[in-house]
Motif scaffolding. Structure first.
Motif, PDB file in Angstrom:
ATOM      1  N   ALA A   1       0.854  -1.187   0.000  1.00  0.00           N
ATOM      2  CA  ALA A   1       0.000   0.000   0.000  1.00  0.00           C
ATOM      3  C   ALA A   1       0.889   1.234   0.000  1.00  0.00           C
ATOM      4  N   ASN A   2       0.924   1.945  -1.133  1.00  0.00           N
ATOM      5  CA  ASN A   2       1.755   3.130  -1.265  1.00  0.00           C
ATOM      6  C   ASN A   2       0.910   4.396  -1.133  1.00  0.00           C
ATOM      7  N   ARG A   3       1.566   5.520  -0.977  1.00  0.00           N
ATOM      8  CA  ARG A   3       0.894   6.815  -0.932  1.00  0.00           C
ATOM      9  C   ARG A   3       1.103   7.549  -2.254  1.00  0.00           C
ATOM     10  N   ILE A   4       0.412   8.650  -2.396  1.00  0.00           N
ATOM     11  CA  ILE A   4       0.542   9.517  -3.560  1.00  0.00           C
ATOM     12  C   ILE A   4       0.815  10.940  -3.079  1.00  0.00           C
ATOM     13  N   GLY A   5       0.973  11.856  -4.048  1.00  0.00           N
ATOM     14  CA  GLY A   5       1.089  13.275  -3.740  1.00  0.00           C
ATOM     15  C   GLY A   5       2.525  13.760  -3.689  1.00  0.00           C
ATOM     16  N   ILE A   6       2.660  15.064  -3.447  1.00  0.00           N
ATOM     17  CA  ILE A   6       3.957  15.714  -3.274  1.00  0.00           C
ATOM     18  C   ILE A   6       3.949  16.383  -1.907  1.00  0.00           C
ATOM     19  N   GLU A   7       4.925  16.042  -1.085  1.00  0.00           N
ATOM     20  CA  GLU A   7       4.974  16.555   0.281  1.00  0.00           C
ATOM     21  C   GLU A   7       6.310  17.263   0.493  1.00  0.00           C
ATOM     22  N   ARG A   8       6.237  18.561   0.745  1.00  0.00           N
ATOM     23  CA  ARG A   8       7.446  19.368   0.945  1.00  0.00           C
ATOM     24  C   ARG A   8       8.476  19.115  -0.164  1.00  0.00           C
ATOM     25  N   GLY A   9       7.967  19.048  -1.383  1.00  0.00           N
ATOM     26  CA  GLY A   9       8.816  18.889  -2.550  1.00  0.00           C
ATOM     27  C   GLY A   9       9.132  17.460  -2.938  1.00  0.00           C
ATOM     28  N   GLN A  10       8.785  16.487  -2.095  1.00  0.00           N
ATOM     29  CA  GLN A  10       9.078  15.081  -2.379  1.00  0.00           C
ATOM     30  C   GLN A  10       7.878  14.418  -3.046  1.00  0.00           C
ATOM     31  N   PRO A  11       8.013  13.963  -4.299  1.00  0.00           N
ATOM     32  CA  PRO A  11       6.904  13.242  -4.940  1.00  0.00           C
ATOM     33  C   PRO A  11       6.882  11.771  -4.529  1.00  0.00           C
ATOM     34  N   PHE A  12       5.685  11.203  -4.547  1.00  0.00           N
ATOM     35  CA  PHE A  12       5.478   9.779  -4.287  1.00  0.00           C
ATOM     36  C   PHE A  12       4.770   9.180  -5.498  1.00  0.00           C
ATOM     37  N   ILE A  13       5.018   7.887  -5.760  1.00  0.00           N
ATOM     38  CA  ILE A  13       4.694   7.350  -7.080  1.00  0.00           C
ATOM     39  C   ILE A  13       3.460   6.456  -7.126  1.00  0.00           C
ATOM     40  N   GLY A  14       2.730   6.287  -6.024  1.00  0.00           N
ATOM     41  CA  GLY A  14       1.557   5.423  -6.091  1.00  0.00           C
ATOM     42  C   GLY A  14       1.923   4.011  -6.512  1.00  0.00           C
ATOM     43  N   GLN A  15       1.137   3.450  -7.443  1.00  0.00           N
ATOM     44  CA  GLN A  15       1.401   2.128  -8.019  1.00  0.00           C
ATOM     45  C   GLN A  15       1.347   0.997  -6.990  1.00  0.00           C
ATOM     46  N   SER A  16       0.478   1.157  -5.987  1.00  0.00           N
ATOM     47  CA  SER A  16       0.252   0.065  -5.039  1.00  0.00           C
ATOM     48  C   SER A  16      -0.093  -1.215  -5.794  1.00  0.00           C
ATOM     49  N   LEU A  17       0.236  -2.354  -5.195  1.00  0.00           N
ATOM     50  CA  LEU A  17      -0.121  -3.610  -5.850  1.00  0.00           C
ATOM     51  C   LEU A  17      -0.187  -4.750  -4.856  1.00  0.00           C
ATOM     52  N   ILE A  18      -0.889  -5.799  -5.269  1.00  0.00           N
ATOM     53  CA  ILE A  18      -0.998  -7.039  -4.502  1.00  0.00           C
ATOM     54  C   ILE A  18      -0.491  -8.149  -5.405  1.00  0.00           C
ATOM     55  N   VAL A  19       0.523  -8.860  -4.931  1.00  0.00           N
ATOM     56  CA  VAL A  19       1.201  -9.869  -5.737  1.00  0.00           C
ATOM     57  C   VAL A  19       0.916 -11.254  -5.177  1.00  0.00           C
TER      58      VAL A  19
END
Length: 298
Positions: free
Chosen positions: A218-236
């Motif tokens: 379970a990943n996060r999204i958004g940009i926080e204080r200049g740091q981007p996050f990439i999403g792409q959560s997955l279940i393998v």
């Protein structure tokens, strides 16, 4: 240390529905972050999920300005306010929850996660491998790779950068884990080609296949204080192929997948001659990677 052959354990009664919540926590807004976590958990439960995984540091956000801010936002586990609210949600909804939380233990800080269920608090995991500026705020985890027995199955936890180390998953597998839940805050990797899957997804798929072990990220999204996050959560699945996702790079969403642990255990036997865990050459290398832990016979 000699070790017995890996045992499959008892079959599961029915497929387990797992939900991974992809969301955007906001730095410092703990009350709102936890309230939104609980709304997502309620949605997942209404869709039949029995196990819900939330992102890393879901209650606080990730990019702390300094250690003082991290200390102020962190809380003791399992007695802190965020953990208590999430545990109460697990009890009320009859689900199991894995959630990333900033933990304060005296003057020590850990990037941690809790596991809670219908009967209340179950356990804590502390991130073993710290990424980049996390080293300014947190101590490395000191609880090893615990595997928690639950009525759903044996649940292990890893957090984000832990997934870059195959030892994390192997130690979980050798303790008869049925699944590894991964709260994470994946960021762009250097030299990542735009047309290739995220490195994190590739690593999760490889670890799942080489251990016959489902992995729910379970990943996060958004940009926080200049740091981007990439999403792409997955279940393998334990065979290494995605059951759900990768999710989008920029939307809050919930991934769902049904996993039958008895089938996953059977898939560790690749053919009449090969089993991904029993084929390990324990005459050549330490089966428990020098930890001294005993493998479970369950």
């Amino acid at each position: 240390m000699m070790m017995s052959q890996y045992s499959s354990g008892p079959p599961s009664i029915e497929p387990l529905v797992i939900a991974c919540v992809q969301m955007e926590p906001h730095i410092g807004e703990k009350d709102d972050n936890v309230a939104r976590c609980i709304r997502h958990i309620e949605t997942a439960a209404s869709h039949g999920a029995s196990l819900v995984v939330l992102p890393e540091l879901a209650n606080t956000g990730y990019v702390f300005a300094d250690r003082e801010e991290a200390l102020a936002l962190a809380e003791p586990l399992p007695d802190g306010a965020s953990a208590q609210l999430l545990t109460q949600a697990a009890q009320r909804l009859g689900v199991y929850i894995v959630a990333g939380i900033a933990e304060r233990a005296g003057e020590r800080l850990y990037n941690a996660a809790i596991l809670a269920g219908p009967a209340g608090h179950i356990g804590v995991y502390r991130k073993l491998h710290l990424w980049n500026h996390e080293n300014r705020f947190f101590e490395p985890g000191d609880l090893g790779v615990p595997v928690f027995d639950t009525p759903l199955g044996r649940i292990a936890i890893a957090i984000c950068y832990d997934g870059w180390f195959p030892e994390t998953y192997r130690l979980a597998a050798m303790q008869a884990a049925d699944i590894v839940c991964v709260p994470t805050n994946w960021v762009p990797m250097p030299a990542q080609p735009a047309d290739r899957p995220a490195m994190a997804a590739t690593l999760a798929m490889a670890a799942a296949h080489s251990n016959g072990l489902p992995i729910a990220c379970a990943n996060r999204i958004g940009i926080e204080r200049g740091q981007p996050f990439i999403g792409q959560s997955l279940i393998v699945a334990g065979n290494g192929w995605p059951l759900a996702g990768p999710a989008s790079i920029d939307r809050e969403e919930i991934l769902y997948a049904a996993i039958d642990f008895s089938r996953t255990r059977a898939e560790r036997e690749l053919n009449a001659f090969n089993h991904v865990l029993n084929d390990r050459r324990t005459d050549v290398y330490d089966s428990m990677l020098g930890t001294g832990w005993l493998a479970s016979d369950s």
